[in-house]
Design an enzyme around this catalytic site. Structure first.
Site, PDB file in Angstrom:
ATOM      1  N   LYS A 107      -9.612  19.399  -1.066  1.00 40.06           N
ATOM      2  CA  LYS A 107     -10.900  18.902  -1.736  1.00 40.06           C
ATOM      3  C   LYS A 107     -11.339  17.544  -1.178  1.00 40.06           C
ATOM      4  O   LYS A 107     -12.534  17.010  -0.931  1.00 40.06           O
ATOM      5  CB  LYS A 107     -10.877  19.018  -3.256  1.00 40.06           C
ATOM      6  N   TYR A 136      -3.848  20.839  -2.777  1.00 41.18           N
ATOM      7  CA  TYR A 136      -5.327  21.287  -3.493  1.00 41.18           C
ATOM      8  C   TYR A 136      -6.037  20.000  -3.428  1.00 41.18           C
ATOM      9  O   TYR A 136      -7.240  20.261  -2.755  1.00 41.18           O
ATOM     10  CB  TYR A 136      -5.444  21.966  -4.920  1.00 41.18           C
ATOM     11  N   SER A 195     -16.883  21.421  -4.586  1.00 39.54           N
ATOM     12  CA  SER A 195     -15.644  20.395  -4.656  1.00 39.54           C
ATOM     13  C   SER A 195     -15.263  20.214  -5.929  1.00 39.54           C
ATOM     14  O   SER A 195     -15.103  21.465  -6.702  1.00 39.54           O
ATOM     15  CB  SER A 195     -15.741  18.995  -3.944  1.00 39.54           C
TER      16      SER A 195
END
Length: 614
Positions: free
Chosen positions: A157, A153, A139
């Site tokens: 995550k 993005y 991660s």
């Protein structure tokens, strides 16, 4: 022990670094990537028995299944899965095309999720309970906090974080499967260059002072990224040796890099503080007084992200209260640079501030430089200084510790009318004092009339003040007592050291005196011995002289003269006549008690001796 790894996204970045580190340790690696030719150099240098390169696009479920199948066909087991494949998008949410965002989610989230599911199946059904396995989902710090120009993005995550946490809670402990989220910080990889897709900002976000523009410029210079990916990979390989160690504690969240840890702590502590601040908004929302629905979670409740250490001593907890009066309800105000390089303070309009005062909300005093100091070029999510982070963490501890006390005070306020009036009066007085302080110190416009706080807000503020004031007083007393105790101990230690030094000095003086006396004594004895040796040497020289000359000798410094005895007459030369020898042998001194006659006799004998020798 030798392990077998399956690494996704092995072409570059952490995937490549972990692959090389595992091979260097002697492990087997199943390296998966979209273009196997990217690893031709590594294939040529690595032993073929240790490395298997498999083409795999993690957005394809069939490719994932094929990669696991080929790895099991060669090595029969897969011990660790480094679920690393992914890339980033640098653009504002409004500037990112939907198809690009969906494509990234297919890799970052769906690809990682499908790899995780296949890894768990292999660990359970192929490896078995004895071997189990360890899934390492890569991660990012962006999975714990949102960042400008990284909305999708961060979302991918965040989704991977939630999926992994849920998956970890679903597994049967008997399967012996371990799962860890690697929340990476800023490391120099291709994730910030070739693997970092950028889209131009729409006109609304072209202002250079916006946080998203700062992020765009920040990642353009690799010197802003201090992390060494190969050192981090070596550390990952080192930590994974705990896989089969009995009793080893394996974390679900492993935050890597100091700056990332600091930012993540700041964000999580801020969330906790915000929860505490607005907890009252959730009062009286249950259907019944007994929240039976909450009892269901007792058996499976996951470990909270933020929990106070129950083993902490009261002193350590109370030390954190010192920042209470400075930091409660602090709102940092950013300072950004203008286009001409000057400083401009982005302050909220005074109307908004007056509204906050009417609602009882407070702001940080601007004369507290430690709390308000910000790096001019950093937006609100950026790193705080070490002092700011410590103060922020201490403040959160203060609020957390004061919460139950404040709740009990509120209960007492509802039951006792006089106490209720005292709390309200105290809160109103504090509020008026704050208004005066802001007017006199910060230069805000004076108010002709200060609207008092509502009764509910006044009770809440008064209870909080009493709780925090009590804890602050306890902490101050403990600190003063601890300071006095430390000072006293230091004084005792200094006195003890001074006494020891004084005793040591006296001993050194005594030893010096004894040494001087010994030196003097040895000097005198040496001088006497030298004189005796000189006297013996002189006597020996005289004895030798007597022996060499033969005959009579006259002792120096005495009136006594003794005849010299011819010890070896046969050693004389042939020129000496027998009569001379006979005359010499017939010489017999006559003893006399008179010293003069003895001297005369000795003189005559000496003359005769000289005649004989000549």
């Amino acid at each position: 022990m030798t392990y077998t790894w399956l690494v996704t996204g092995a072409s570059s970045g952490f995937g490549r670094a972990v692959t090389e580190a595992a091979l260097k340790r002697g492990d087997n690696v199943i390296a998966t990537l979209r273009k196997p030719s990217d690893l031709d150099g590594l294939v040529a240098s690595a032993p073929s028995a240790q490395l298997l390169v498999v083409k795999c696009d993690v957005s394809s479920e069939s490719d994932i299944a094929n990669a696991f199948a080929q790895g099991l066909a060669k090595y029969k087991i897969i011990d660790l899965v480094f679920n690393n494949a992914g890339y980033g998008i640098c653009a504002e949410a409004e500037s990112t095309p939907n198809d690009a965002a969906r494509k990234m989610f297919d890799v970052n989230f769906w690809g990682a999720a499908n790899v995780s599911r296949e890894a768990v199946r292999v660990f359970r059904e192929v490896n078995g309970k004895e071997k189990g396995g360890w899934l390492l989902n890569v991660s990012s710090g962006a999975g714990l906090m949102g960042l400008p120009a990284s909305a999708y993005y961060c979302a991918s995550k965040f989704a991977l974080e939630g999926f992994t946490e849920s998956l970890a809670q679903e597994l049967d402990p008997a399967w012996n499967i371990k799962i860890t989220l690697l929340e990476l910080g800023a490391f120099r990889t291709k994730a910030h260059s070739s693997n970092y897709v950028k889209f131009p900002a729409i006109p609304a976000y072209t202002n250079g002072n916006l946080p998203s523009q700062f992020i765009r410029k920040f990642f353009e210079d690799v010197n802003n990224i201090p992390g060494d990916v190969y050192k981090a990979a070596d550390r990952i390989i080192e930590v994974t040796q705990l896989k089969d160690k009995e009793g080893a504690k394996i974390p679900l969240h492993w935050c890597i890099a100091k700056d990332n840890i600091a930012n993540s702590k700041q964000r999580l502590l801020g969330v906790v503080a915000e929860f505490d601040e607005f907890e009252s908004w959730s009062d009286n929302l249950l259907l019944t007084d007994e929240p039976k629905v909450l009892e269901i979670g007792k058996t499976w409740r996951p470990k909270m992200l933020f929990e106070l250490d129950q083993n902490s001593t009261l002193v350590i907890q109370c030390y954190s209260l010192l920042a209470a009066g400075l930091c409660r309800n602090v709102r940092f105000e950013e300072k950004n640079k203008t286009d001409d390089g000057g400083q401009c303070n982005r302050k909220r309009p005074s109307a908004d501030r007056r509204e906050d005062h009417r609602q009882g909300q407070t702001h940080a005093p601007e004369w507290l430089p430690i709390l308000l100091r910000r790096r001019a070029h950093l937006p609100s999510f950026a790193l705080l200084t070490a002092i700011e982070r410590e103060i922020f963490q201490l403040t959160t501890n203060v609020i957390t510790l004061a919460k139950p006390i404040s709740s009990r005070i509120k209960e007492q306020v509802r039951q006792h009318e006089r106490f209720r009036g005292f709390c309200i009066s105290l809160a109103q007085w504090m509020y008026r004092s704050e208004v005066k302080l802001r007017t006199n110190v910060l230069g805000e416009p004076a108010r002709a009339h200060v609207r008092p706080l509502s009764e509910a807000k006044a009770i809440e503020n008064g209870a909080n003040f009493l709780a925090e004031g009590f804890l602050f007083t306890v902490a101050a007393g403990l600190i003063i007592g601890e300071t006095w105790r430390n000072s006293r101990n230091q004084t005792k230690r200094r006195d003890s050291v001074d006494d020891q030094l004084e005793d040591l000095g006296s001993r050194v003086t005594e030893l010096t005196t004894r040494v001087d006396n010994l030196i003097e004594k040895w000097g005198n004895e040496h001088e006497a011995e030298r004189q005796r040796n000189d006297e013996l040497a002189r006597i020996l020289e005289r004895v030798v002289e007597i022996g060499l000359r033969g005959g009579w000798a006259e002792f120096q410094d005495t009136p006594l003269q003794l005849p010299r005895i011819q010890l070896a007459p046969h050693l004389r030369g042939n020129s000496q006549s027998e009569s001379d020898v006979q005359n010499t042998a017939n010489i017999s001194p006559t003893p006399s008690s008179d010293s003069n006659s003895l001297g005369t006799t000795s003189a005559s004998i000496e003359d005769q001796t000289r005649t004989t020798e000549s």
